[in-house]
Design an enzyme around this catalytic site. Structure first.
Site, short mmCIF file in Angstrom:
data_model
loop_
_atom_site.label_atom_id
_atom_site.label_comp_id
_atom_site.label_asym_id
_atom_site.label_seq_id
_atom_site.Cartn_x
_atom_site.Cartn_y
_atom_site.Cartn_z
N GLU A 236 69.46 28.90 70.93
CA GLU A 236 70.27 28.52 70.04
C GLU A 236 70.05 26.76 69.65
O GLU A 236 70.91 26.17 69.46
CB GLU A 236 71.67 28.61 70.34
CG GLU A 236 72.15 30.29 70.43
CD GLU A 236 73.60 30.24 70.62
OE1 GLU A 236 74.13 29.59 71.18
OE2 GLU A 236 73.97 31.40 70.37
N GLU B 77 72.46 38.15 70.83
CA GLU B 77 73.66 38.12 71.74
C GLU B 77 74.56 38.57 71.07
O GLU B 77 75.40 37.77 69.84
CB GLU B 77 73.78 36.69 72.22
CG GLU B 77 73.04 36.08 73.06
CD GLU B 77 73.34 34.54 73.58
OE1 GLU B 77 74.61 34.40 73.42
OE2 GLU B 77 72.45 33.85 73.92
N TYR C 118 84.20 38.21 81.67
CA TYR C 118 83.75 38.03 80.19
C TYR C 118 84.21 39.17 79.50
O TYR C 118 84.06 39.69 78.44
CB TYR C 118 82.19 38.20 80.05
CG TYR C 118 81.63 37.19 79.11
CD1 TYR C 118 81.35 36.13 78.88
CD2 TYR C 118 81.26 38.15 77.59
CE1 TYR C 118 80.98 35.52 78.18
CE2 TYR C 118 80.79 37.26 76.73
CZ TYR C 118 80.74 36.03 76.74
OH TYR C 118 80.11 35.37 75.57
C1 GLA Z 1 75.79 31.48 73.14
C2 GLA Z 1 74.78 31.04 74.26
C3 GLA Z 1 75.07 31.98 75.68
C4 GLA Z 1 76.46 31.83 75.83
C5 GLA Z 1 77.32 32.26 74.71
C6 GLA Z 1 78.66 32.46 74.71
O1 GLA Z 1 75.40 32.42 72.48
O2 GLA Z 1 73.37 31.35 73.82
O3 GLA Z 1 74.22 31.20 76.48
O4 GLA Z 1 76.96 30.40 76.07
O5 GLA Z 1 76.93 31.33 73.58
O6 GLA Z 1 79.02 33.12 76.11
#
Ligand code: GLA
Ligand code: CA
Length: 782
Positions: free
Chosen positions: A179, A256, A322
């Site tokens: 990211e 994700e 989570y």
């Molecule tokens: C982003 C990051 C992950 C994690 C999520 C939240 O997508 O890439 O590593 O931190 O946010 O859980």
């Protein structure tokens, strides 16, 4: 002939080593191709250090029985290189063994080697010792940083390159950075990371970049696959719209898809509706979109590995449950079965759905009474001297607690302010051993008003480091006291100097090797009942005649960390929401076990009991009230908007006329933002009656807001009618558009329009662009 034989032999060996036939994985037209055939990746994100190695196989089988075909995992650099150049890929850190176990169960693997991973993990996976270098610029082309990245990536390659599918292994894709669009725009840097990943040997499977739909183009490299991250409830077509436009034939993947969310200390326990998660995944499967469910099993952030967000600073809990389909302890949940029921209809050629593995046994442990104590103050390590105060890293300490001690050079008048710049993250201030204050970085506390103190008074600043920030630029999060300590008296400012520094690291050898004394001896009698009890290590042994998983209840303790049989279990903090620490049975023993608790605040009662279920939602501080009940999700699919349009960009009030509509419930739905971020922010809002006049807001109530930022300030939806232009409703940055707020106007009106004041500050995120408006006489359904 000889050459041919050697070649054959080499090929046989190669195939034999990996145990499987070599295959291929690639991006085809609108789909991934596995061995040349269309393939949808159904990946389960799990993190090997968040699961005891003894349980890896169980969790892999759980993912397989859920209907997944792939495991997706980060590689956590700081776990493998705790000190520079000492690489560790053994035991719970053996990533190759994890991949091979996955292969044994017919699962593919996607590797995300960072170097930065976020993941609510200490410093986003980067090693703290990078911060010993004063000028290091993380996640840039900084030469020192890049050199260390290269060395680490090379080690990862040594572990995993032979497990690429082309060599008979099960690795099908490898991610480049993480990211990066949410951090900076810097294609040369991302290109350099790509090259480092390739140089490590990952040349035979596709490399990809993951980002948000709002920013993936910022750093998108032409030769990499682009994937998008977003959470449950997001509008999936919208999330992929831009990507489809710029790369009409690329296979789509949500790398994700957030199943739930993580917990912060002092914040409400997070949950997300299972139904919405299943709907989203089903929609993706129906559209041929690949996904990774983050997290499918979150597990536990053991030891000191939890990270933090900033600003405001907010550290992560130890549990990484989570609200995922597989619970922290590896149990099935309603979400698990709901998802399995759906996924069973989407098996691809050769895929089977095994039975759900048995849950691991769980037990209660009767109260363990602590009998031994070692106060920090009686167990001071050899100090280091420094004229100017310095962060923990400068004393070669990565984690734990640090004591800075000096004596006041002169008398101090009552009312003088002790100003710390800055304390990271929880500081107790003592004068001649008497507790004066506790400062919490989460609340921005960096000052103490002092009483009158004599010259020569011993000033102790005991600073506990919590997780290093894992997101955004503040990952440069040095610990202890980062700059200076001053006495401020009006215009008089004096820096305190000449410190003795005592380091209390977190390794088991250090905490075990203390002068533990009987708590019932006269010196310590009743110490744990005292409000101002001393920061101390507590030790106990307990005997078990069987072992199974349990949850150690820390409810009666203050704040600190726990070690059991040498394993660092995690942090606890009375404020919650997490009260129990997951204790895997595989780390317990039949016979005598040892538990050590570091409590920097002091327990109300020095007892620990093992429960047969976790307590993750017992918050013991007040937090702003939000406007969305657990499991609630506004349903607008069957509603007709009375108006839709786009706002004008810029500050100031905007008035919008809409076709007259009778109703009591008013819903504003934001569809997109001007700045391309996920955030919506509204400072003030009015609804207009049949005469075009503002409807009185005294009886308004917010019935619903899909997302509200309460981690850094109180940005709940009721701020849109509190008459304050400086307060606003703001949504959480990781929750995607659309965003909705529903207002109960108190009674029915003929609504003819509305007025909106965006958040006023220049450059602040969240100006809504496209919107829809709904008006109803009865409430909406959720
Ligand atoms: C982003 C990051 C992950 C994690 C999520 C939240 O997508 O890439 O590593 O931190 O946010 O859980
Ligand atoms: Ca306001």
């Amino acid at each position: 002939m000889k050459k041919l034989l050697t070649l054959l032999l080499a090929m046989l060996l190669l195939a034999g080593c990996a145990g499987n036939n070599p295959g291929t994985f690639e991006a085809g037209k609108n789909t991934f191709l596995l061995n040349g055939k269309p393939f949808i990746v159904k990946a389960a994100e799990v993190h090997y250090p968040r699961i005891p190695r003894e349980y890896w196989e169980h969790r892999i089988e759980m993912c397989k029985a859920l209907g997944m075909n792939t495991l997706c995992l980060y590689v956590f650099w700081n776990l493998h290189e705790e000190t520079p150049g000492n690489y560790d890929f053994t035991g719970n850190k053996d990533i190759a063994a994890f991949c091979k176990l996955a292969q044994k169960h017919g699962m593919y693997v996607i590797v995300r080697p960072g170097p930065y991973v976020c993941a609510e993990w200490e410093m986003g996976g980067l090693p703290w010792w990078l911060l010993k270098n004063d000028s290091v610029e993380l996640r840039t082309l900084d030469p020192y940083y890049m050199e260390r990245v290269g060395m680490f990536m090379h080690e990862v390659g040594k572990q995993l390159e032979d497990l690429q599918i082309t060599r008979g292994g099960n690795i099908i894709m490898v991610q480049v950075e993480n990211e990066y669009g949410s951090y900076a725009t810097d294609k040369p840097y991302v290109s350099a990371i790509r090259d480092t990943v390739r140089a490590a040997g990952f040349t035979e499977v596709p490399l990809f970049q993951c980002d948000w739909s709002s920013n993936f183009l910022n750093n998108g490299l032409d030769d990499l696959i682009w994937t998008v991250n977003f959470g449950t409830g997001a509008d999936i077509d919208k999330q992929f719209a831009k990507l489809r436009e710029v790369r009409p034939e690329t296979p789509l993947m949500c790398s994700e898809f957030w199943s739930g969310w993580f917990d912060h200390w002092g914040r409400k326990h997070e949950t997300r509706p299972g139904e919405v998660m299943v709907e989203g995944l089903k929609e993706m499967l129906d559209k041929g979109i690949s996904f990774s469910l983050y997290m499918t099993h979150g597990g536990t952030t053991f030891g000191w590995w939890g990270g933090a967000n900033n600003p405001a600073y907010s550290a992560m809990c130890s549990s990484y449950d989570y609200d995922a389909p597989i619970s922290e302890a590896g149990w099935t949940t309603d979400k698990y079965f709901a998802l399995r029921d759906m996924l069973k209809n989407y098996l691809q050629e050769g895929e089977k759905l095994p039975d759900v593995p048995q849950a691991l046994p769980v037990m209660e442990v009767p109260a363990i009474k602590f009998t031994q104590i070692a106060p920090l103050i009686n167990n001071l390590p050899t100090p280091k001297q420094t004229e100017d105060i310095k962060p923990m890293e400068k004393f070669d300490q990565g984690w734990g607690t640090i004591l800075y001690r000096t004596s006041l050079p002169e008398e101090v008048k009552a009312g003088t302010i002790l100003r710390i710049t800055e304390q990271h993250d929880w500081t107790q201030v003592f004068a001649d051993g008497k507790l004066l204050a506790r400062l919490d970085r989460r609340a921005g506390e960096q000052e103490v008003v002092l009483p009158a103190l004599k010259a020569g008074t011993q000033l102790d600043l005991l600073v506990e480091a919590m997780g290093r920030v894992n997101f955004d630029k503040s990952i440069h999060d040095r610990k202890g006291i980062t700059e200076k300590v001053e006495l401020v008296n009006g215009k008089d400012i004096e820096a305190l100097k000449n410190w003795a520094v005592y380091n209390f690291p977190v390794n088991y050898d250090f905490v075990a090797d203390k002068n533990y004394q009987d708590m019932n001896s006269s010196a310590f009698c009743g110490i744990e009942k005292n409000d101002e009890s001393v920061p101390a290590y507590y030790r106990a042994t307990f005997t078990l005649d069987k072992v199974a998983d349990t949850f150690f209840n820390m409810e009666s303790w203050g704040k600190g960390m726990v070690w059991v049989n040498g394993h660092a279990m995690g942090r606890f903090w009375e404020i919650g929401p997490q009260q129990t620490l997951y204790m895997p049975g595989c780390w317990l023993k039949k016979g005598v076990n040892e538990i050590i608790v570091l409590d920097l605040k002091g327990p109300r009662e020095a007892t620990v009991t093992g429960l047969d279920k976790p307590i993750l939602d017992m918050l013991r501080v007040t937090v702003p009230e939000t406007h969305r009940k657990e499991g609630q999700n506004l349903k607008l699919t069957n509603e007709t908007p009375v108006a839709s349009g786009s706002f004008n960009q810029g500050n100031g009030w905007q008035e919008v006329k809409i076709p007259a509509a009778q109703g009591r419930y008013f819903c504003l739905e934001g569809l997109s933002s001007f700045d391309g971020t996920n955030v919506a922010a509204v400072a003030e809002f009015d609804v207009l009656d049949e005469k075009g006049q503002k409807i009185p807001r005294e009886n308004w109530k917010i019935v619903y807001a899909d997302s509200e930022e309460t981690r850094s300030g109180n940005r709940t939806a009721d701020k849109i009618y509190d008459l304050q232009e400086s307060t606003f409703w703001q949504t959480v940055d990781n929750v995607a558009y659309p965003h909705q707020v529903v207002i109960d106007l108190g009674k029915e009106y003929k609504v003819t329009g509305f007025r909106i004041l965006p958040r006023a500050e220049q450059g602040a995120p969240g100006m809504i662009k496209d919107y829809k408006v709904y008006v109803k006489t009865g409430n909406f359904s959720y």
